[in-house]
Design a protein around this motif. Structure first.
Motif, short mmCIF file in Angstrom:
data_model
loop_
_atom_site.label_atom_id
_atom_site.label_comp_id
_atom_site.label_asym_id
_atom_site.label_seq_id
_atom_site.Cartn_x
_atom_site.Cartn_y
_atom_site.Cartn_z
N ALA A 289 0.80 -1.23 0.00
CA ALA A 289 0.00 0.00 0.00
C ALA A 289 0.83 1.29 0.00
O ALA A 289 0.47 2.23 -0.71
CB ALA A 289 -0.98 -0.01 1.17
N PRO A 290 1.95 1.40 0.74
CA PRO A 290 2.71 2.66 0.73
C PRO A 290 3.28 3.02 -0.65
O PRO A 290 3.67 4.16 -0.87
CB PRO A 290 3.85 2.41 1.73
N LEU A 291 3.32 2.06 -1.54
CA LEU A 291 3.87 2.31 -2.87
C LEU A 291 2.83 2.88 -3.83
O LEU A 291 3.18 3.46 -4.86
CB LEU A 291 4.42 1.01 -3.46
N GLY A 292 1.56 2.71 -3.51
CA GLY A 292 0.49 3.08 -4.42
C GLY A 292 0.02 4.51 -4.27
O GLY A 292 0.50 5.28 -3.43
N LEU A 293 -0.95 4.85 -5.10
CA LEU A 293 -1.57 6.17 -5.11
C LEU A 293 -3.07 6.05 -4.91
O LEU A 293 -3.69 5.13 -5.45
CB LEU A 293 -1.31 6.87 -6.44
N GLY A 294 -3.64 6.96 -4.14
CA GLY A 294 -5.09 7.01 -3.99
C GLY A 294 -5.66 5.80 -3.28
O GLY A 294 -4.98 5.11 -2.50
N GLU A 295 -6.91 5.54 -3.57
CA GLU A 295 -7.65 4.42 -2.96
C GLU A 295 -7.17 3.09 -3.56
O GLU A 295 -7.17 2.92 -4.77
CB GLU A 295 -9.14 4.60 -3.25
N ILE A 296 -6.77 2.17 -2.70
CA ILE A 296 -6.27 0.87 -3.15
C ILE A 296 -7.22 -0.22 -2.67
O ILE A 296 -7.54 -0.29 -1.49
CB ILE A 296 -4.84 0.63 -2.64
N ASP A 297 -7.65 -1.05 -3.59
CA ASP A 297 -8.53 -2.17 -3.28
C ASP A 297 -7.66 -3.33 -2.75
O ASP A 297 -7.12 -4.11 -3.53
CB ASP A 297 -9.30 -2.58 -4.53
N LEU A 298 -7.53 -3.40 -1.42
CA LEU A 298 -6.66 -4.41 -0.82
C LEU A 298 -7.14 -5.83 -1.07
O LEU A 298 -6.33 -6.74 -1.23
CB LEU A 298 -6.52 -4.15 0.68
N ALA A 299 -8.45 -6.04 -1.13
CA ALA A 299 -8.97 -7.39 -1.40
C ALA A 299 -8.57 -7.84 -2.81
O ALA A 299 -8.12 -8.98 -3.00
CB ALA A 299 -10.48 -7.41 -1.23
N ALA A 300 -8.72 -6.96 -3.78
CA ALA A 300 -8.34 -7.30 -5.16
C ALA A 300 -6.83 -7.51 -5.26
O ALA A 300 -6.36 -8.44 -5.94
CB ALA A 300 -8.80 -6.22 -6.13
N LEU A 301 -6.07 -6.67 -4.58
CA LEU A 301 -4.62 -6.81 -4.58
C LEU A 301 -4.21 -8.13 -3.95
O LEU A 301 -3.34 -8.83 -4.47
CB LEU A 301 -3.99 -5.62 -3.86
#
Length: 187
Positions: free
Chosen positions: A137-149
């Motif tokens: 998550a710290p690498l991404g931008l904006g809202e991240i869908d953790l379940a999909a990831l």
């Protein structure tokens, strides 16, 4: 033969990337993949670029997160995440990838990507290792869908497809982080 490449993702300022590359005197191409997100594609030798030291060095800036990615022959994806010069997380798409080696008595050993030694194929663990989406998550931008990831990290797609989807779910432009040095020079 499938895709093979090694890249580094930096979440930080471009000036920090330049300093880290200059300090290491390492030829690399730097391409944007999102706001304050950079693909660093280093030149390697014989088609392979060692990226662990580079990712560690680039993570030394305040608030900077990096990840080194390695895809080998479309078979597996390795990702190591760093901040503050320290490794924070390790991911391998398949623990079952082993290299044959021999002990001091000449007996065959199998060594997996985590350095674990196995005496026969029946002992080898299969499936992903470190499939924790919150670590990315710290690498991404904006809202991240953790379940999909999490589903992508635990899935069974080819390594470069899994890597592409992982980057897409982090809201980044995947292409530059999936290039070889020669491809990045032409970009």
């Amino acid at each position: 033969m499938g895709s093979s490449y090694q890249t580094v993702l930096v979440a930080g300022e471009r000036a920090q990337v330049r300093r880290g590359l200059w300090w290491g005197l390492r030829p690399a191409v730097v391409l944007p993949v999102g706001e304050r997100r950079w693909a660093v594609v280093p030149r390697g030798r014989h088609g392979y670029a060692e990226t662990a030291g580079l990712a560690r060095r680039l993570s030394l800036g305040a608030g900077v997160w990096t990840a080194r990615f390695e895809v080998f022959d479309s078979d597996f994806l390795t990702a190591e995440i760093y901040s503050g010069g320290q490794a924070r997380h390790e991911y391998h798409s398949d623990q079952g990838y082993v290299i044959e080696d021999f002990d001091e008595d000449g007996e065959e050993l199998l060594v997996d990507r985590l350095g674990r030694v196995h005496r026969d194929f029946g002992d080898v663990v299969h499936g992903p290792y470190g499939a924790d989406p919150s670590a990315f998550a710290p690498l991404g931008l904006g809202e991240i869908d953790l379940a999909a990831l999490g589903a992508v990290l635990s899935g069974e797609a080819r390594a470069e497809d899994r890597h592409h989807e992982l980057l897409h779910l982090l809201n980044l432009t995947p292409g530059p982080l999936q290039m070889t040095y020669a491809e990045a020079l032409r970009a």
